[in-house]
Design a protein around this motif. Structure first.
Motif, mmCIF file in Angstrom:
data_model
loop_
_atom_site.group_PDB
_atom_site.id
_atom_site.type_symbol
_atom_site.label_atom_id
_atom_site.label_comp_id
_atom_site.label_asym_id
_atom_site.label_seq_id
_atom_site.Cartn_x
_atom_site.Cartn_y
_atom_site.Cartn_z
ATOM 1 N N THR A 60 0.826 -1.209 0.000
ATOM 2 C CA THR A 60 0.000 0.000 0.000
ATOM 3 C C THR A 60 0.864 1.266 0.000
ATOM 4 O O THR A 60 0.340 2.365 0.065
ATOM 5 C CB THR A 60 -0.958 0.035 1.210
ATOM 6 N N LYS A 61 2.177 1.095 -0.096
ATOM 7 C CA LYS A 61 3.112 2.222 -0.125
ATOM 8 C C LYS A 61 3.276 2.699 -1.570
ATOM 9 O O LYS A 61 3.301 1.895 -2.491
ATOM 10 C CB LYS A 61 4.465 1.796 0.438
ATOM 11 N N PHE A 62 3.366 4.006 -1.750
ATOM 12 C CA PHE A 62 3.569 4.547 -3.091
ATOM 13 C C PHE A 62 4.437 5.799 -3.016
ATOM 14 O O PHE A 62 4.605 6.397 -1.956
ATOM 15 C CB PHE A 62 2.227 4.847 -3.780
ATOM 16 N N HIS A 63 5.008 6.176 -4.149
ATOM 17 C CA HIS A 63 5.860 7.365 -4.227
ATOM 18 C C HIS A 63 5.002 8.581 -4.546
ATOM 19 O O HIS A 63 4.547 8.749 -5.665
ATOM 20 C CB HIS A 63 6.940 7.180 -5.297
ATOM 21 N N SER A 64 4.807 9.424 -3.544
ATOM 22 C CA SER A 64 3.999 10.624 -3.740
ATOM 23 C C SER A 64 4.848 11.848 -4.049
ATOM 24 O O SER A 64 4.325 12.847 -4.533
ATOM 25 C CB SER A 64 3.169 10.901 -2.480
ATOM 26 N N GLY A 65 6.140 11.767 -3.726
ATOM 27 C CA GLY A 65 7.013 12.911 -3.940
ATOM 28 C C GLY A 65 6.895 13.969 -2.861
ATOM 29 O O GLY A 65 7.464 15.051 -2.979
ATOM 30 N N CYS A 66 6.168 13.668 -1.773
ATOM 31 C CA CYS A 66 5.944 14.666 -0.724
ATOM 32 C C CYS A 66 7.101 14.756 0.274
ATOM 33 O O CYS A 66 7.155 15.692 1.060
ATOM 34 C CB CYS A 66 4.636 14.385 0.008
ATOM 35 N N GLY A 67 8.012 13.773 0.262
ATOM 36 C CA GLY A 67 9.150 13.828 1.164
ATOM 37 C C GLY A 67 9.067 12.885 2.346
ATOM 38 O O GLY A 67 10.005 12.784 3.138
ATOM 39 N N TRP A 68 7.948 12.205 2.498
ATOM 40 C CA TRP A 68 7.752 11.228 3.560
ATOM 41 C C TRP A 68 7.173 9.956 2.949
ATOM 42 O O TRP A 68 6.551 9.996 1.890
ATOM 43 C CB TRP A 68 6.783 11.759 4.618
ATOM 44 N N PRO A 69 7.351 8.824 3.615
ATOM 45 C CA PRO A 69 6.712 7.608 3.109
ATOM 46 C C PRO A 69 5.201 7.823 3.017
ATOM 47 O O PRO A 69 4.598 8.394 3.926
ATOM 48 C CB PRO A 69 7.038 6.557 4.173
ATOM 49 N N PHE A 71 1.373 5.991 2.118
ATOM 50 C CA PHE A 71 0.596 4.761 2.019
ATOM 51 C C PHE A 71 -0.829 5.163 1.686
ATOM 52 O O PHE A 71 -1.275 6.251 2.050
ATOM 53 C CB PHE A 71 0.601 4.009 3.353
ATOM 54 N N TYR A 72 -1.576 4.278 1.006
ATOM 55 C CA TYR A 72 -2.957 4.646 0.713
ATOM 56 C C TYR A 72 -3.957 4.044 1.683
ATOM 57 O O TYR A 72 -5.112 4.455 1.703
ATOM 58 C CB TYR A 72 -3.349 4.375 -0.740
ATOM 59 N N GLN A 73 -3.505 3.118 2.534
ATOM 60 C CA GLN A 73 -4.393 2.639 3.595
ATOM 61 C C GLN A 73 -3.584 1.887 4.648
ATOM 62 O O GLN A 73 -2.587 1.264 4.331
ATOM 63 C CB GLN A 73 -5.511 1.744 3.062
ATOM 64 N N PRO A 74 -4.047 1.965 5.898
ATOM 65 C CA PRO A 74 -3.400 1.198 6.961
ATOM 66 C C PRO A 74 -3.988 -0.204 7.030
ATOM 67 O O PRO A 74 -5.014 -0.494 6.403
ATOM 68 C CB PRO A 74 -3.766 1.987 8.219
ATOM 69 N N TYR A 111 -3.922 11.285 -5.514
ATOM 70 C CA TYR A 111 -2.700 10.696 -6.071
ATOM 71 C C TYR A 111 -3.010 9.442 -6.878
ATOM 72 O O TYR A 111 -2.138 8.626 -7.102
ATOM 73 C CB TYR A 111 -1.670 10.378 -4.977
ATOM 74 N N GLY A 112 -4.261 9.247 -7.243
ATOM 75 C CA GLY A 112 -4.627 8.083 -8.030
ATOM 76 C C GLY A 112 -4.610 6.783 -7.255
ATOM 77 O O GLY A 112 -4.556 5.709 -7.842
ATOM 78 N N THR A 113 -4.659 6.861 -5.936
ATOM 79 C CA THR A 113 -4.637 5.648 -5.118
ATOM 80 C C THR A 113 -6.017 5.008 -5.088
ATOM 81 O O THR A 113 -7.023 5.681 -5.314
ATOM 82 C CB THR A 113 -4.188 5.952 -3.674
ATOM 83 N N PRO A 114 -6.085 3.717 -4.775
ATOM 84 C CA PRO A 114 -7.390 3.041 -4.701
ATOM 85 C C PRO A 114 -8.351 3.660 -3.688
ATOM 86 O O PRO A 114 -9.563 3.591 -3.858
ATOM 87 C CB PRO A 114 -7.026 1.611 -4.287
ATOM 88 N N THR A 115 -7.823 4.275 -2.627
ATOM 89 C CA THR A 115 -8.679 4.855 -1.595
ATOM 90 C C THR A 115 -8.851 6.360 -1.739
ATOM 91 O O THR A 115 -9.712 6.950 -1.088
ATOM 92 C CB THR A 115 -8.085 4.594 -0.197
ATOM 93 N N GLY A 116 -7.993 6.992 -2.546
ATOM 94 C CA GLY A 116 -8.012 8.443 -2.656
ATOM 95 C C GLY A 116 -7.296 9.137 -1.513
ATOM 96 O O GLY A 116 -7.278 10.356 -1.432
ATOM 97 N N CYS A 120 0.653 10.265 5.027
ATOM 98 C CA CYS A 120 1.996 10.847 4.993
ATOM 99 C C CYS A 120 2.613 10.578 6.367
ATOM 100 O O CYS A 120 2.266 11.224 7.353
ATOM 101 C CB CYS A 120 1.844 12.337 4.714
ATOM 102 N N ILE A 121 3.513 9.600 6.440
ATOM 103 C CA ILE A 121 3.983 9.049 7.710
ATOM 104 C C ILE A 121 5.478 9.311 7.903
ATOM 105 O O ILE A 121 6.268 9.134 6.981
ATOM 106 C CB ILE A 121 3.699 7.535 7.759
#
Length: 137
Positions: A60-69, A71-74, A111-116, A120-121
């Motif tokens: 569920t981890k993806f590259h958002s470019g925001c500077g932190w890991p 994920f789209y869902q816990p 970000y085009g994630t399945p959950t929307g 940002c962790i």
């Protein structure tokens, strides 16, 4: 709220490094693009650095470019959500549901994630437990 893992402030300070304590127990934030897991692609499970509770799966981890890991869902029921109005912003804080440690924030920015969602962790709030790559024969 009562948590499964509860410790005194002194116990948390003894267990965690000063930087970990600042983020996990005082809701600090590590600097962008400095975290250990920002660009990690290792398969496994990300757990809470403070208590070891499993929080996010690597798929569920993806590259958002925001500077932190990101994920789209816990993992189900592993985090709690707290309204955060600090710094003149309206955000949703994400905490470990097992010990109440601050993890980061969640944003409904897609970000085009399945959950929307984009969780940002802070890397410093996580420990990666790599998947066992060796399959038994």
């Amino acid at each position: 709220m009562g948590y499964s893992v509860e410790k005194s402030d002194a116990e948390w300070r003894e267990q965690l490094s000063p930087d970990e304590y600042k983020v996990l127990r005082k809701a600090g934030t590590e600097r962008a693009f400095t975290g250990k897991y920002t660009d990690t692609e290792t398969k496994g499970v990300y757990a809470c650095k403070a208590c070891g509770a499993k929080l996010f799966e690597s798929d569920t981890k993806f590259h958002s470019g925001c500077g932190w890991p990101s994920f789209y869902q816990p993992i189900t029921d592993t985090v709690e959500y707290i309204e955060d109005n600090t710094f003149g912003m309206k955000r949703v804080e994400v905490r470990c549901a097992n010990c109440g440690s601050h993890l980061g924030h969640v944003f409904p920015d897609g970000y085009g994630t399945p959950t929307g969602d984009r969780f940002c962790i802070n890397s410093i709030s996580l420990t990666l437990e790599p998947a066992d790559e060796a399959e038994p024969a």
